[in-house]
Scaffold this motif. Structure first.
Motif: not given
Ligand SMILES: Nc1nc2c(c(=O)[nH]1)N[C@H]1C(S)=C(S)[C@@H](COP(=O)(O)OP(=O)(O)OC[C@H]3O[C@@H](n4cnc5c(=O)[nH]c(N)nc54)[C@H](O)[C@@H]3O)O[C@H]1N2
Ligand SMILES: Nc1nc2c(c(=O)[nH]1)N[C@H]1C(S)=C(S)[C@@H](COP(=O)(O)OP(=O)(O)OC[C@H]3O[C@@H](n4cnc5c(=O)[nH]c(N)nc54)[C@H](O)[C@@H]3O)O[C@H]1N2
Ligand code: SF4
Ligand SMILES: [Mo]
Length: 715
Positions: A599-600, A609-610, A615-616, A665-667
């Protein structure tokens, strides 16, 4: 069409040397193309820094390039008669004209500070954005500038400025020559390193340990990095400053401190010793969860090691005492003579030396209108952005420009910012995606894909564990009618200048600026290597400029080339640290973040593919905390703070410290009117709907996204 090769396009495959710009490790890649197609992406074994290393994200460069959701031309938001929103493709002429007009109109009607600017993290991974953003912003003169810096590395800049005289003077861990490594609040095995460009960290850690090196990781979670460590210790989030103060107290109090070669130009350690008198290991142990004897033995091991490193990153920057943490970390390196020493932490000597060209930085020269928070480097803390938009009065932000950022998902209390953005008169975003933030824009200006422009790592050679330089040509020619980020800045700047009747001249392409910087730099015209862009073109894997070398005191930018350890602002902040921990720490749960190799931040969830697999975006919790609340693995829970709440799936983990929960974070890609097809199917929830815009490192204004007090209950 592929470049990088003079052969005509006969359908044969071509090999391109290219830097991966996705994270700070800046790995060298070999990209094979045929016509418009990317056939393979591999690590470049000849790259002197990354030596062939690559991670799963590099292959996503193909996905980014080919992503149908990535905008290929500008769009404007259209509100239909039924109130429904849609995005309409428009010409560049129209997009640039209306963007410039809208921004200028706001500042004309409401003053310069009515314009806000937010620049995100990929700015520093895209040299054209770095070289050209000033072109545009200089015309606006607004005090309301923001960036991801204040949700990230702000304390590092301040400490570099105060101790070494320049915001970019970061001591870089020299792991390959070290004996002892104390790492706090960093997880380079997942992040690939930060303010420490260190590709292939896993192999470097293994090598370090094989040579007899000892790695001690201090983290509230047993991370991927902690799993490789010689020793891992849990720490209660937000208490690192106490732990570090106790280490320094022990070093100074037990006569273990010896700045050695630094002594002739280092002062103020006596004052620091006095100020730390009450910060005993016992005082720290009462709060941080690491016992006093362990703290003492870490101090003794550190002092006894031939060469030692103390390094801390995100986890100790984005907490309530982030600046004290970074200050104490560097004082530990200084007091033990491990700064500017092989195997300790050293400064780089990059080929384009920003110490020559970039301002050293300043602090507190103005403050935010609503909460009075200090500026750093002409930017205000991102945690104040929403209130600067919603609070009426002179200087209220009414128009916003965002570039390469997603503050709705990335800054504390993002939900509040999300609704604040609805209130703007006008918004322009420079971004290839319609994401949670840019969906609020009136106009979105998408740049070329990363593989369509050339590349030089202006920022990350400054932070690299070896001095190297590398220039990458574009892999594909830019499609007709598209613009690079820097061209968009030039085009907007020209229009804005004309409207404001100011002087304007287009800045030259970034590669020319780099060429100039290389020639002026330490390996340029004055050096036998005579580095310039032509030389770099001839060596596309990169030029090796050797390991980091001691450079002090010459390299210091501080007054009289001294290191004054007795930083007044930090010494004063010790009182806040002391009083904050005067009482009982309370039994609340503390929320921390979590990064994953695939992830980034908020912007790489749109590539199958990432994101495939389980689920993360789960909340990690220790079994003991679950039992206490009668919660079970996998169940939906409500995670709540002062600022907000989200519902998220619980994941049991022995690897998280009791009393701590962790959410990445980021979701939170469920919001309407975005165009992120794959991400919205893996939406998750936004950690920053729970983090608190009032939780700050008060000294710097940096967001404290780690250590947020929260409760968790069955949903
Ligand atoms: N709770 C919590 N919050 C955090 C963090 C955390 O650990 N926990 N981490 C913080 C950190 S360290 C950071 S750096 C911030 C990141 O915060 P931001 O920088 O605000 O967010 P990003 O997710 O990096 O957003 C990147 C945006 O840039 C766009 N983009 C990508 N490449 C380019 C390009 O070449 N040109 C242009 N114009 N746009 C591009 C993408 O489409 C995306 O919209 O988040 C911070 N927020
Ligand atoms: N794969 C991937 N790589 C990335 C990114 C990404 O999102 N994904 N983001 C990039 C960016 S913008 C950045 S800034 C870097 C960040 O790079 P790092 O700082 O190395 O990465 P993090 O995973 O945020 O590490 C922070 C660590 O601090 C711990 N922590 C949290 N609170 C505390 C605390 O109070 N005390 C201590 N001691 N530890 C604490 C967390 O458990 C976590 O392990 O990574 C970069 N690289
Ligand atoms: S480690 Fe970072 S720079 Fe290297 S391939 Fe992965 S994302 Fe790219
Ligand atoms: Mo970051």
């Amino acid at each position: 069409m592929p470049l990088n090769n003079d052969a005509p396009d006969t359908g044969e495959s071509r090999l391109h040397h290219r830097a991966c710009h996705l994270c700070e490790a800046i790995c060298g890649l070999l990209i094979e193309t045929r016509g418009e197609e990317i056939i393979s992406i591999k690590g470049d074994p000849d790259d002197p820094l990354s030596r062939g290393h690559i991670c799963p994200k590099a292959v996503a460069l193909k996905d980014i390039h080919e992503d149908p959701d990535r905008l290929r031309g500008p769009v404007k938001k259209v509100v239909g008669d039924d109130g429904g929103l849609s995005w309409q493709a428009i010409s560049w002429e129209e997009a640039l004209d209306s963007a410039a007009q809208g921004l200028v109109r706001t500042t004309r009607e409401h003053g310069v500070n009515a314009l806000g600017i937010y620049m995100g993290n990929p700015t520093v991974h895209n040299y054209g954005m770095m070289t050209h953003q000033g072109q545009l912003f200089r015309h606006f003169r607004t005090d309301n500038r923001f960036s991801a810096t204040s949700v990230d590395q702000l304390p590092h800049h301040l400490v570099a400025l105060w101790l070494f005289g320049h915001k970019l003077m970061f001591p870089i861990p020299d792991i390959d020559r070290s004996d002892y490594f104390l790492m706090l609040g960093a997880n380079p095995v997942a992040s690939n390193g930060s303010i420490w460009t260190v590709p292939d960290i896993r192999r470097r850690i293994t090598g370090f340990k094989k040579r007899g090196g000892k790695l001690v990781v201090i983290d509230p979670r047993r991370t991927e990095t902690a799993a490789l460590a010689s020793e891992h210790l849990f720490i209660t989030p937000g208490t690192d400053a106490l732990f570090l103060a106790a280490l320094l107290h022990t070093l100074l109090g037990e006569g273990l401190a010896d700045p050695g070669h630094l002594s002739p130009y280092t002062k103020g350690l006596d004052t620091v010793a006095e100020a730390l008198e009450n910060f005993t290991p016992e005082f720290a142990a009462a709060h941080c969860g690491i016992d006093a004897d362990t703290i003492r033995s870490i101090a003794r091991d550190f002092a006894a090691a031939g060469a030692a490193i103390c390094y801390g990153r995100m986890g100790v920057s984005t907490q309530r005492f982030g600046t004290l943490c970074q200050w104490l970390i560097q004082l530990i390196n200084i007091a033990t003579g491990n700064l500017d020493k092989p195997g300790g932490s050293l400064f780089t000597l990059p080929a384009v030396d920003q110490m020559q060209s970039v301002s050293p930085g300043g602090f507190g020269r103005h403050s935010s209108r609503v909460r009075g928070l200090p500026e750093f480097d002409r930017e205000l803390p991102a945690s104040t952005l929403a209130e600067e938009i919603t609070t009426p009065g002179e200087g209220q932000i009414r128009a916003l420009f965002t570039g390469a950022g997603n503050p709705v998902l990335s800054t504390p209390n993002g939900r509040q910012l999300d609704s604040a953005l609805e209130q703007l008169d006008f918004m322009v975003s420079l971004d290839p995606y319609i994401n949670e933030t840019t969906r609020h824009a009136d106009i979105i200006l998408p740049p070329t894909s990363p593989l369509e422009h050339d590349h030089y790592d202006l920022a990350f050679h400054v932070n690299a564990m070896r001095n190297t330089a590398r220039f990458s040509e574009a892999v594909f020619e830019k499609p007709e009618g598209s613009l690079h980020d820097w061209e968009i800045f030039n085009a907007l700047a020209g229009r804005v200048a004309a409207a404001l009747e100011q002087e304007h001249k287009d800045a030259p392409p970034p590669h020319q600026i780099i060429d100039f910087g290389l020639k002026l730099g330490p390996y340029g015209d004055q050096h036998e290597l005579k580095l310039d862009i032509e030389r770099l073109r001839q060596q596309p894997s990169g030029v090796d400029l050797g390991p980091l070398q001691p450079q002090l005191p010459e390299r210091l930018r501080s007054a009289e080339k001294t290191i004054d350890c007795a930083t007044p602002q930090a010494l004063a902040d010790l009182a806040r640290l002391r009083s904050d921990f005067a009482g009982d720490s309370g039994g609340e749960l503390r929320l921390i973040g979590r990064r994953h190799l695939r992830s980034n931040n908020s912007w790489m969830h749109n590539y199958h593919r990432l994101v495939k697999g389980p689920g993360r975006c789960t909340l990690l919790m220790h079994p003991a905390d679950m039992a206490e609340r009668a919660l079970s693995n996998g169940m939906e829970v409500t995670l709540r703070s002062r600022a907000g709440a989200v519902r998220v799936a619980l994941e049991e983990s022995e690897d998280i410290m009791p009393g701590v929960v962790s959410l990445p974070h980021g979701f939170g890609h469920h919001r309407p009117h975005t165009r992120l097809g794959t991400a919205s199917q893996h939406a998750g929830v936004s950690c920053n709907d729970v983090t608190d815009e009032l939780a700050l490192d008060e000294l710097s204004g940096n967001a404290a996204v780690n250590g947020v007090p929260v409760s968790v209950s069955a949903a």
